[in-house]
Motif scaffolding. Sequence first.
Motif, mmCIF file in Angstrom:
data_model
loop_
_atom_site.group_PDB
_atom_site.id
_atom_site.type_symbol
_atom_site.label_atom_id
_atom_site.label_comp_id
_atom_site.label_asym_id
_atom_site.label_seq_id
_atom_site.Cartn_x
_atom_site.Cartn_y
_atom_site.Cartn_z
ATOM 1 N N VAL A 202 0.824 -1.201 0.000
ATOM 2 C CA VAL A 202 0.000 0.000 0.000
ATOM 3 C C VAL A 202 0.862 1.257 0.000
ATOM 4 O O VAL A 202 0.627 2.186 -0.779
ATOM 5 C CB VAL A 202 -0.955 0.006 1.220
ATOM 6 N N ALA A 203 1.867 1.284 0.867
ATOM 7 C CA ALA A 203 2.657 2.498 1.050
ATOM 8 C C ALA A 203 3.594 2.785 -0.112
ATOM 9 O O ALA A 203 3.843 3.950 -0.438
ATOM 10 C CB ALA A 203 3.456 2.404 2.344
ATOM 11 N N GLU A 204 4.115 1.746 -0.751
ATOM 12 C CA GLU A 204 5.140 1.951 -1.772
ATOM 13 C C GLU A 204 4.664 1.635 -3.188
ATOM 14 O O GLU A 204 4.787 2.462 -4.083
ATOM 15 C CB GLU A 204 6.368 1.087 -1.441
ATOM 16 N N LEU A 205 4.138 0.427 -3.406
ATOM 17 C CA LEU A 205 3.829 -0.007 -4.772
ATOM 18 C C LEU A 205 2.581 0.675 -5.323
ATOM 19 O O LEU A 205 2.590 1.205 -6.434
ATOM 20 C CB LEU A 205 3.672 -1.524 -4.801
ATOM 21 N N LEU A 206 1.483 0.674 -4.561
ATOM 22 C CA LEU A 206 0.245 1.268 -5.047
ATOM 23 C C LEU A 206 0.352 2.786 -5.190
ATOM 24 O O LEU A 206 -0.333 3.382 -6.027
ATOM 25 C CB LEU A 206 -0.915 0.924 -4.103
ATOM 26 N N SER A 207 1.189 3.408 -4.380
ATOM 27 C CA SER A 207 1.339 4.862 -4.452
ATOM 28 C C SER A 207 2.301 5.305 -5.541
ATOM 29 O O SER A 207 2.414 6.501 -5.829
ATOM 30 C CB SER A 207 1.833 5.405 -3.108
ATOM 31 N N GLY A 208 3.019 4.355 -6.150
ATOM 32 C CA GLY A 208 4.002 4.704 -7.161
ATOM 33 C C GLY A 208 5.339 5.120 -6.593
ATOM 34 O O GLY A 208 6.260 5.440 -7.350
ATOM 35 N N SER A 209 5.487 5.126 -5.260
ATOM 36 C CA SER A 209 6.767 5.501 -4.662
ATOM 37 C C SER A 209 7.871 4.538 -5.077
ATOM 38 O O SER A 209 9.001 4.941 -5.332
ATOM 39 C CB SER A 209 6.644 5.538 -3.134
ATOM 40 N N THR A 210 7.530 3.249 -5.131
ATOM 41 C CA THR A 210 8.418 2.247 -5.701
ATOM 42 C C THR A 210 7.820 1.793 -7.021
ATOM 43 O O THR A 210 6.727 1.225 -7.043
ATOM 44 C CB THR A 210 8.582 1.037 -4.765
ATOM 45 N N PRO A 211 8.499 2.056 -8.167
ATOM 46 C CA PRO A 211 7.924 1.691 -9.463
ATOM 47 C C PRO A 211 7.843 0.186 -9.639
ATOM 48 O O PRO A 211 8.605 -0.571 -9.029
ATOM 49 C CB PRO A 211 8.895 2.324 -10.467
ATOM 50 N N LEU A 212 6.916 -0.235 -10.475
ATOM 51 C CA LEU A 212 6.712 -1.662 -10.700
ATOM 52 C C LEU A 212 7.970 -2.324 -11.249
ATOM 53 O O LEU A 212 8.259 -3.482 -10.942
ATOM 54 C CB LEU A 212 5.535 -1.864 -11.665
ATOM 55 N N SER A 213 8.739 -1.591 -12.053
ATOM 56 C CA SER A 213 9.965 -2.145 -12.632
ATOM 57 C C SER A 213 11.043 -2.392 -11.581
ATOM 58 O O SER A 213 12.008 -3.096 -11.840
ATOM 59 C CB SER A 213 10.510 -1.211 -13.713
#
Length: 336
Positions: free
Chosen positions: A17-28
Amino acid sequence: MRRLLPALILVLLAPLVAELLSGSTPLSEAIALLFVLPIYGAGVLLIRELVVRSGRGWGSILILGAVYGLIEEGLALQSLFNPTLYHASEWGARLFGINGVYTETVLVVHVVWTAAIPILLTELLFPAQRRTPYLHRFGLIVTGICYLLGVVLLWLFFRTSYQVSSILLGLTALIALVLVIVALGVLPRQMPRPKLPVHAPQPPVVLVVTLIATLIWHALLSLLWRVQPAFAQGLLVLVPMLGALIIVVLMIWLVGRWSRSQGWGDRHLLALASGALVVHTAIGALLSHYTLFDRIGVVVLGLIMSGMLALFARRIRGREDDAAQSASREQHQLTV
C-alpha cells in the motif's frame, strides 16, 4: 497458522500500500520492496501488536503511525531535514532546518497509508481475531528486532553528505518517545461507547466523502505548489498547510461521530479505506517521475485493487447478512 496468517498478510500489505500502489516504488523496481519489508512490514505489525496488547484503540494506532513516520523519515532517511532528498525543500515552508510542507505530508501519509489502512484491511479480512494479538511473545521480540534492523539498513542505504543537526535528531527521537508514551500509557483503554441517536450514512456516502477529502488534501499539499509555485513561498505556504490540517481534523471528527452512529459496520470501514486508497493511487500515477511502463503499472494495479475492494465489499455484505439472519433466528427461537 491461524494466528500467523493475519500477521503475514499485514506484513505484505504495508509495503504494498505504502510503496507499490502509491508509485513511490515503481513496478519495474518491485524487487526493492524486499529491502523495505523489514521496516514497513515489521514496523506496522509491531504497532498493531502493541496497541492490541495494551488494550488501546485507533487513536493509539494513529499516534504510533506518526511515530513510525518520525523514525523512518526523521532518523533513518532524514528526509524531514535534508533539503535535496526528494527535493523536499521545494515543497515549501523550510524553517529551522525542517522541510515543513514535506513533513506535514509524509507524516500523514505514514499515519494513514502505511499504518492505519493495512491494519484496517487485515482486521476486516480476519474479523474473528480483531481484538487478539497475532503473535506470541517470541514473535513480538523477533518483529521488534526486524524493525530495528530495517531502520538501520535504511539509514545505511540512504546516507548522504548532508549533516543534520544533532539537536534536530535528538528532538525527533524525544518527540517519538513522548508519543509512544501517550499512545500506550496515557490514552484510555478501549471501552464500549454509547451509540448516538442517529443513523450512520450509507457506505457509498462514506466512500464519496472520503474520496473528496483525500483528493482535496492531496491537491493542497502535493499538487498546488507544483501548479502554482507561489504557494511554496512566503506566507502563501500557510494556505495549503492550514487547509490540509483542517481536512485531517474534520475527517477525524467525522469518522469518530460516524463510528458511534447506529448501523456503523465493516462495510463503512472498507468504504473509508477504499476512498483513501483510490485517490492515493491515482495521485501516485499522476506524479510518478518514472517510465511510461511504471505509470501504466500503477494504473493497472489501481484497477486491480479497485476490483478486489468491490469483491471484498460484497463478501462483507454477505457476512453481515448472514449474521443478521442468524440473530433473527435466535430471537425467533427465544420468543417461541
